[in-house]
Every structure is written in C-alpha cells, then in structure tokens.
Design a protein around this motif. Structure first.
Motif, mmCIF file in Angstrom:
data_model
loop_
_atom_site.group_PDB
_atom_site.id
_atom_site.type_symbol
_atom_site.label_atom_id
_atom_site.label_comp_id
_atom_site.label_asym_id
_atom_site.label_seq_id
_atom_site.Cartn_x
_atom_site.Cartn_y
_atom_site.Cartn_z
ATOM 1 N N ARG A 64 0.838 -1.208 0.000
ATOM 2 C CA ARG A 64 0.000 0.000 0.000
ATOM 3 C C ARG A 64 0.870 1.254 0.000
ATOM 4 N N ARG A 65 1.950 1.257 0.798
ATOM 5 C CA ARG A 65 2.851 2.414 0.840
ATOM 6 C C ARG A 65 3.480 2.685 -0.526
ATOM 7 N N ASP A 68 0.885 3.958 -2.992
ATOM 8 C CA ASP A 68 0.577 5.368 -2.723
ATOM 9 C C ASP A 68 1.697 6.274 -3.230
ATOM 10 N N ARG A 69 2.946 5.858 -3.023
ATOM 11 C CA ARG A 69 4.092 6.645 -3.475
ATOM 12 C C ARG A 69 4.112 6.740 -5.003
ATOM 13 N N LEU A 70 3.821 5.623 -5.679
ATOM 14 C CA LEU A 70 3.795 5.626 -7.144
ATOM 15 C C LEU A 70 2.685 6.528 -7.670
ATOM 16 N N LYS A 71 1.529 6.487 -7.023
ATOM 17 C CA LYS A 71 0.420 7.345 -7.439
ATOM 18 C C LYS A 71 0.764 8.811 -7.230
ATOM 19 N N ALA A 72 1.419 9.122 -6.108
ATOM 20 C CA ALA A 72 1.787 10.505 -5.819
ATOM 21 C C ALA A 72 2.798 11.031 -6.836
ATOM 22 N N GLN A 73 3.619 10.145 -7.384
ATOM 23 C CA GLN A 73 4.622 10.541 -8.376
ATOM 24 C C GLN A 73 4.089 10.433 -9.805
ATOM 25 N N ASN A 74 2.800 10.117 -9.930
ATOM 26 C CA ASN A 74 2.167 9.918 -11.237
ATOM 27 C C ASN A 74 2.904 8.879 -12.078
ATOM 28 N N THR A 75 3.357 7.842 -11.426
ATOM 29 C CA THR A 75 4.051 6.749 -12.097
ATOM 30 C C THR A 75 3.052 5.636 -12.365
ATOM 31 N N GLN A 76 3.161 5.022 -13.519
ATOM 32 C CA GLN A 76 2.234 3.948 -13.859
ATOM 33 C C GLN A 76 2.441 2.762 -12.920
ATOM 34 N N MET A 77 1.342 2.245 -12.432
ATOM 35 C CA MET A 77 1.381 1.113 -11.508
ATOM 36 C C MET A 77 1.604 -0.179 -12.279
ATOM 37 N N PRO A 78 2.497 -1.037 -11.771
ATOM 38 C CA PRO A 78 2.613 -2.367 -12.381
ATOM 39 C C PRO A 78 1.370 -3.178 -12.018
ATOM 40 N N PRO A 79 1.141 -4.285 -12.699
ATOM 41 C CA PRO A 79 0.012 -5.132 -12.308
ATOM 42 C C PRO A 79 0.143 -5.524 -10.826
ATOM 43 N N ASN A 80 -0.993 -5.677 -10.176
ATOM 44 C CA ASN A 80 -1.006 -5.926 -8.737
ATOM 45 C C ASN A 80 -0.185 -7.155 -8.354
#
Length: 185
Positions: A64-65, A68-80
């Motif tokens: 989760r941390r 959240d950090r990736l979202k805050a940096q507008n970085t694309q999330m890898p698959p879960n």
C-alpha cells in the motif's frame, strides 16, 4: 513439613493426577476447536525466511505504501500481482539482511537511533520532541517509525561492513597513487 508418604493416602492423588493427564488433552482440543470456529484471524504468514517470517499484514502495508508513493509521483502502476511479488521479494531480502546482521552482532543503540531521529527532525525544521506529532499528522505511528528506522540503520551498517571487507588496496596501488600525487605537485 512432613514427608508426602506419611499420613497421606497417595493412591487417590496418583489416580487423580493420571485422570487429569489422560483427559486434559481432549478437553484442550475441544476448547481449541470451539475457539477456532469462533475465533478471528489476526494475521497470516506471507513467507518463512530461515528463523523469521514476513507477515501478510507487513506485505499489505508495504504494498500500500509503495502504491501510494507511485500514485503521488504519477508513475504507472505495475500489475497488482507483479507489485505484490516485488514487495514480497524486498521484504524477504530485508529479513535475510536483518538475520545476518544479528548473526554478526550488529546492534543499533538507542543513542544512535535518537541521533538519526534528531537529524531527520532537523531536516524537517522541527525539534526531536515535535517529530512524533509531525509523523502523527502524516498518519505515521512513531513507534513503528522508530522500529523501521532501526532496521534501516542496521541494514546500512551491514552493507558498510560488507563493502569495507571487500576493499583491498595492494602496495602497488598505494605506490601508484603516491606517484600520481607527486606528479601533480
């Protein structure tokens, strides 16, 4: 105090002890069956690492941390599933490092930890006494933060120790360095 065998009929005591021994396990099993059907799962094990474990709650919290950090940096999330596997790998490596540090005797004193916390507080323009409040405003538990920082310092010291053990300077390298320095002078 008189001896146990004087004035005491020991046969009933022995039989009572034997009955307790024979019937206690079945009573304990019945009780645990009752508890397990009405109990609540508090946590689970995500991975067993030598003599330690990575808990599912640790895996979820760290995932989760990072998300959240990736979202805050507008970085694309890898698959879960990829993110979960990478985080689990990282936690396993961390657990291995902490176990190794413990085996080689690396311990972080409270004084060292408090100095690191004071440095963090100074970088954030607050006093050490104000740091717990600052962390609480950001939703961070101070006790957990101290524990994580202690682990990070432990791992850093382990890495420094490993690097220092790998450094080997030969006499020829020293001579070459000194010759270069003399040439510059």
């Amino acid at each position: 105090v008189r001896p146990l065998h004087q004035g005491l009929n020991w046969l009933p005591v022995l039989l009572a002890g034997l009955a307790i021994t024979l019937f206690a396990p079945s009573a304990a099993m019945a009780q645990s069956r009752e508890l397990s059907s009405s109990g609540e799962l508090l946590d689970g094990i995500a991975a067993i690492v030598n003599d330690g474990v990575v808990l599912k709650s640790e895996l979820q919290l760290e995932t989760r941390r990072i998300a959240d950090r990736l979202k805050a940096q507008n970085t694309q999330m890898p698959p879960n599933d990829v993110l979960l596997r990478q985080v689990l790998d990282r936690l396993i490596i961390q657990q291995l490092q902490l176990q190794r540090a413990d085996r080689v005797g690396i311990k972080i004193s409270d004084e060292t930890l408090n100095q690191a916390l004071a440095n963090i507080a100074a970088r954030n323009n607050v006093s050490l006494a104000e740091l717990p409040e600052l962390l609480a405003r950001e939703g961070v538990n101070y006790s957990a933060y101290r524990s994580e920082l202690r682990q990070q310092i432990t791992i850093d010291q382990l890495r420094q120790r490993d690097v220092l053990q790998r450094i080997a300077v030969s006499p020829q390298e020293v001579d070459a360095f000194l010759a270069r320095q003399e040439g510059k002078a």
